[in-house]
Design an enzyme around this catalytic site. Structure first.
Site, PDB file in Angstrom:
ATOM      1  N   CYS A 121      -1.641  -1.079   7.466  1.00 18.74           N
ATOM      2  CA  CYS A 121      -1.061   0.272   7.428  1.00 18.74           C
ATOM      3  C   CYS A 121      -1.329   1.006   8.738  1.00 18.74           C
ATOM      4  O   CYS A 121      -0.482   1.757   9.224  1.00 18.74           O
ATOM      5  CB  CYS A 121      -1.607   1.058   6.240  1.00 18.74           C
ATOM      6  SG  CYS A 121      -0.977   0.434   4.663  1.00 18.74           S
ATOM      7  N   CYS A 140       0.835  -1.209   0.000  1.00 17.73           N
ATOM      8  CA  CYS A 140       0.000   0.000   0.000  1.00 17.73           C
ATOM      9  C   CYS A 140       0.863   1.250   0.000  1.00 17.73           C
ATOM     10  O   CYS A 140       2.003   1.252   0.506  1.00 17.73           O
ATOM     11  CB  CYS A 140      -0.858   0.050   1.264  1.00 17.73           C
ATOM     12  SG  CYS A 140      -2.105  -1.225   1.389  1.00 17.73           S
ATOM     13  N   GLU A 181       0.597   3.846   1.836  1.00 16.39           N
ATOM     14  CA  GLU A 181       0.923   4.325   3.185  1.00 16.39           C
ATOM     15  C   GLU A 181       2.229   3.707   3.676  1.00 16.39           C
ATOM     16  O   GLU A 181       3.105   4.386   4.213  1.00 16.39           O
ATOM     17  CB  GLU A 181      -0.194   3.959   4.176  1.00 16.39           C
ATOM     18  CG  GLU A 181      -1.510   4.684   3.937  1.00 16.39           C
ATOM     19  CD  GLU A 181      -2.427   3.969   2.952  1.00 16.39           C
ATOM     20  OE1 GLU A 181      -1.934   3.234   2.068  1.00 16.39           O
ATOM     21  OE2 GLU A 181      -3.640   4.156   3.058  1.00 16.39           O
TER      22      GLU A 181
HETATM   23  N1  THU Z   1      -4.220   0.432  -1.252  1.00 16.71           N
HETATM   24  C1  THU Z   1      -3.412   1.407  -0.751  1.00 16.71           C
HETATM   25  O1  THU Z   1      -2.358   1.710  -1.292  1.00 16.71           O
HETATM   26  N2  THU Z   1      -3.824   2.056   0.363  1.00 16.71           N
HETATM   27  C2  THU Z   1      -5.026   1.842   0.991  1.00 16.71           C
HETATM   28  O2  THU Z   1      -5.309   2.501   1.982  1.00 16.71           O
HETATM   29  C3  THU Z   1      -5.942   0.835   0.478  1.00 16.71           C
HETATM   30  C4  THU Z   1      -5.461   0.010  -0.656  1.00 16.71           C
HETATM   31  C5  THU Z   1      -3.803  -0.231  -2.488  1.00 16.71           C
HETATM   32  C6  THU Z   1      -3.372  -1.660  -2.361  1.00 16.71           C
HETATM   33  C7  THU Z   1      -3.630  -2.173  -3.772  1.00 16.71           C
HETATM   34  O3  THU Z   1      -2.514  -1.839  -4.586  1.00 16.71           O
HETATM   35  C8  THU Z   1      -4.825  -1.359  -4.252  1.00 16.71           C
HETATM   36  O4  THU Z   1      -4.868  -0.208  -3.413  1.00 16.71           O
HETATM   37  C9  THU Z   1      -6.141  -2.101  -4.187  1.00 16.71           C
HETATM   38  O5  THU Z   1      -6.373  -2.603  -2.930  1.00 16.71           O
END
Ligand code: THU
Length: 160
Positions: A114, A72, A74
């Site tokens: 996260c 993610c 974050e």
């Molecule tokens: N994702 C994030 O980067 N941050 C979040 O808070 C929620 C989900 C990303 C992970 C994945 O690459 C995509 O979003 C779909 O879940």
């Protein structure tokens, strides 16, 4: 057994009510989201951090064909910031997300993993992080991860 209600506090507002430094972080997070590597979900997340010494960092989600290997936005951003400036506190963390249709109408909230990483950074630095979640027009401002995750697990209980 007794029931105890746990309360958390979130400020709701319009993006246009944001302070100037928050608007700057918003632009940074948007630019980061445009650089996300998200060919599998087509869900691009951008994060901008303001450090206590004024440094700004940004990052985006990074996916992989072996899905669980992705990370993610974050954690990409927090781990990078901690690698660059391990002794500097994170003051503000702003999260923005978009799809091929553009910015999400509602702010997105960070996943559990996260939240745990935000918690550990707060614990290390001994001060709360202001977490700002931005949708297309609306934003939430949250002071400290406790407001997103009560009853947290910190490493203090692990054997020394
Ligand atoms: N994702 C994030 O980067 N941050 C979040 O808070 C929620 C989900 C990303 C992970 C994945 O690459 C995509 O979003 C779909 O879940």
């Amino acid at each position: 057994m007794k029931i105890q209600n746990l309360t958390t506090q979130v400020q709701y507002g319009e993006n246009e009510e944001s302070r100037v430094d928050e608007l700057e972080l918003m632009e940074l997070a948007k630019a980061a989201a445009h650089k996300a590597y998200a060919p599998y979900s087509r869900f691009r997340v951008g994060v901008a951090l303001k450090m206590a010494d004024g440094t700004l960092f940004s990052g985006s989600n990074q996916e992989n064909a072996a899905y669980p290997s992705g990370l993610c936005a974050e954690r990409v951003t927090l781990f990078y910031a901690n690698a660059q400036k391990p002794n500097v506190a994170v003051d503000t963390l702003l999260i923005y997300a978009e799809t091929d249709e553009g910015a999400l109408e509602q702010p997105i909230t960070p996943c559990g993993a996260c939240r745990q990483v935000i918690l550990e950074k707060e614990h290390l630095q001994g001060s709360p992080i202001t977490i700002i979640l931005c949708g297309r027009d609306k934003m939430y401002r949250i002071r400290g991860i406790d407001n997103l995750m009560p009853l947290t697990f910190v490493g203090d209980v692990l054997p020394k």
